[in-house]
Design a protein around this motif. Structure first.
Motif, short mmCIF file in Angstrom:
data_model
loop_
_atom_site.label_atom_id
_atom_site.label_comp_id
_atom_site.label_asym_id
_atom_site.label_seq_id
_atom_site.Cartn_x
_atom_site.Cartn_y
_atom_site.Cartn_z
N MET A 103 62.51 12.75 -28.94
CA MET A 103 61.61 13.83 -27.00
C MET A 103 60.89 15.51 -28.54
SD MET A 103 65.13 15.68 -25.46
CE MET A 103 66.36 14.55 -25.55
N ASP A 104 60.03 15.04 -27.19
CA ASP A 104 58.70 16.45 -27.99
C ASP A 104 59.62 17.65 -27.45
OD1 ASP A 104 59.00 17.08 -25.21
OD2 ASP A 104 56.76 16.82 -24.81
N ASP A 105 59.56 18.82 -28.21
CA ASP A 105 59.21 20.35 -28.59
C ASP A 105 60.04 20.34 -27.13
OD1 ASP A 105 60.16 20.20 -30.72
OD2 ASP A 105 57.93 21.91 -31.03
N GLU A 106 59.40 20.43 -25.99
CA GLU A 106 59.13 20.90 -24.43
C GLU A 106 60.45 20.64 -23.94
OE1 GLU A 106 56.90 20.64 -21.17
OE2 GLU A 106 56.10 21.81 -22.14
N ASN A 107 60.69 19.63 -23.91
CA ASN A 107 61.61 18.57 -23.39
C ASN A 107 63.37 19.77 -24.14
OD1 ASN A 107 60.63 17.52 -20.98
ND2 ASN A 107 60.18 15.53 -22.32
N VAL A 108 63.28 19.67 -25.47
CA VAL A 108 64.14 19.99 -26.14
C VAL A 108 64.73 21.56 -25.42
CG1 VAL A 108 65.13 20.88 -28.49
CG2 VAL A 108 63.84 18.69 -28.23
N VAL A 109 63.58 22.59 -25.65
CA VAL A 109 63.52 23.77 -25.05
C VAL A 109 64.50 23.77 -23.49
CG1 VAL A 109 62.62 25.62 -24.56
CG2 VAL A 109 62.29 24.39 -26.49
N ARG A 110 63.78 22.25 -23.13
CA ARG A 110 64.25 22.68 -21.33
C ARG A 110 65.44 22.12 -21.54
NH1 ARG A 110 60.65 19.07 -19.51
NH2 ARG A 110 59.30 20.98 -18.37
N GLU A 111 65.93 20.98 -22.00
CA GLU A 111 67.30 20.64 -22.09
C GLU A 111 68.26 22.11 -22.96
OE1 GLU A 111 68.21 16.85 -23.89
OE2 GLU A 111 66.84 15.84 -22.96
N GLU A 112 67.81 22.53 -23.80
CA GLU A 112 68.33 23.59 -24.22
C GLU A 112 68.76 25.04 -23.49
OE1 GLU A 112 66.94 24.90 -27.50
OE2 GLU A 112 67.57 23.32 -29.01
N LEU A 113 67.81 25.03 -21.79
CA LEU A 113 67.42 26.12 -21.17
C LEU A 113 69.32 25.42 -19.70
CD1 LEU A 113 63.97 26.97 -20.57
CD2 LEU A 113 66.02 28.12 -22.16
N VAL A 114 68.77 24.00 -19.68
CA VAL A 114 69.80 23.68 -19.00
C VAL A 114 71.01 23.86 -19.09
CG1 VAL A 114 70.37 21.52 -17.22
CG2 VAL A 114 68.11 21.77 -17.93
N GLU A 115 71.07 23.69 -19.87
CA GLU A 115 72.83 23.85 -20.76
C GLU A 115 73.21 25.29 -20.77
OE1 GLU A 115 74.75 23.23 -24.99
OE2 GLU A 115 73.54 21.45 -24.71
N TRP A 116 72.68 25.70 -21.26
CA TRP A 116 72.64 27.39 -21.42
C TRP A 116 72.86 27.99 -19.91
CZ3 TRP A 116 68.51 31.47 -20.72
CH2 TRP A 116 69.25 32.72 -21.33
N ILE A 117 72.22 27.48 -19.03
CA ILE A 117 72.17 28.04 -17.65
C ILE A 117 73.54 27.52 -17.15
CG2 ILE A 117 71.25 28.44 -15.36
CD1 ILE A 117 68.36 27.47 -16.73
N SER A 118 74.17 26.53 -17.32
CA SER A 118 74.93 25.79 -16.61
C SER A 118 76.19 25.78 -16.96
CB SER A 118 74.57 23.77 -16.86
OG SER A 118 73.96 23.72 -16.20
N ARG A 119 76.32 27.10 -18.12
CA ARG A 119 77.54 27.06 -18.96
C ARG A 119 78.18 28.28 -17.47
NH1 ARG A 119 74.98 28.84 -24.70
NH2 ARG A 119 74.81 26.81 -25.43
N PRO A 120 79.67 28.09 -17.50
CA PRO A 120 80.33 29.01 -16.76
C PRO A 120 79.82 30.47 -17.18
CG PRO A 120 82.06 27.16 -17.50
CD PRO A 120 80.35 27.02 -18.10
N GLY A 121 79.72 31.33 -16.62
CA GLY A 121 80.43 32.25 -16.95
C GLY A 121 79.30 33.27 -16.48
N ASN A 122 77.05 32.22 -16.23
CA ASN A 122 76.17 32.31 -16.60
C ASN A 122 75.85 33.08 -14.63
OD1 ASN A 122 75.61 33.03 -18.57
ND2 ASN A 122 74.76 30.99 -19.03
N GLU A 123 76.55 33.53 -13.77
CA GLU A 123 76.65 33.31 -12.79
C GLU A 123 75.25 34.10 -12.28
OE1 GLU A 123 79.57 32.94 -13.49
OE2 GLU A 123 79.72 31.48 -12.84
#
Length: 74
Positions: free
Chosen positions: A1-21
Motif C-alpha cells: 500500500m502506498d503512503d497516500e493510502n496509508v494516510v487515508r486509512e489512518e484519517l478514516v479510522e481517526w475520524i470514525s472514532r467515537p467522540g470526534n463528532e
C-alpha cells in the motif's frame, strides 16, 4: 500500500472514532464550503476592494508579524 493510502486509512479510522463528532461536523462544513465555489465571488464590491488593498499593502511590505499585531492591539 502506498503512503497516500496509508494516510487515508489512518484519517478514516481517526475520524470514525467515537467522540470526534465536532471534527466530523467541521469536516462536513469544509466539504460543503469547498463544493459551493469560490468564496471571493460572494464578496461585496467593498469587501473585494478591501482584499485588493490588503494585497497591495503586502506587495509594498506594509505588513506586521503576528507578534507585532498582538503587541499593538492585544
Amino acid at each position: 500500500m502506498d503512503d497516500e493510502n496509508v494516510v487515508r486509512e489512518e484519517l478514516v479510522e481517526w475520524i470514525s472514532r467515537p467522540g470526534n463528532e465536532d471534527l466530523l461536523e467541521t469536516l462536513k462544513l469544509m466539504k460543503e464550503e469547498s463544493s459551493e465555489g469560490d468564496w471571493y465571488d460572494d464578496l461585496t464590491e467593498g469587501e473585494k476592494e478591501s482584499v485588493k488593498k490588503g494585497q497591495e499593502d503586502h506587495e509594498k511590505g506594509k505588513t506586521l508579524s503576528s507578534r507585532e499585531f498582538w503587541n499593538k492591539h492585544g
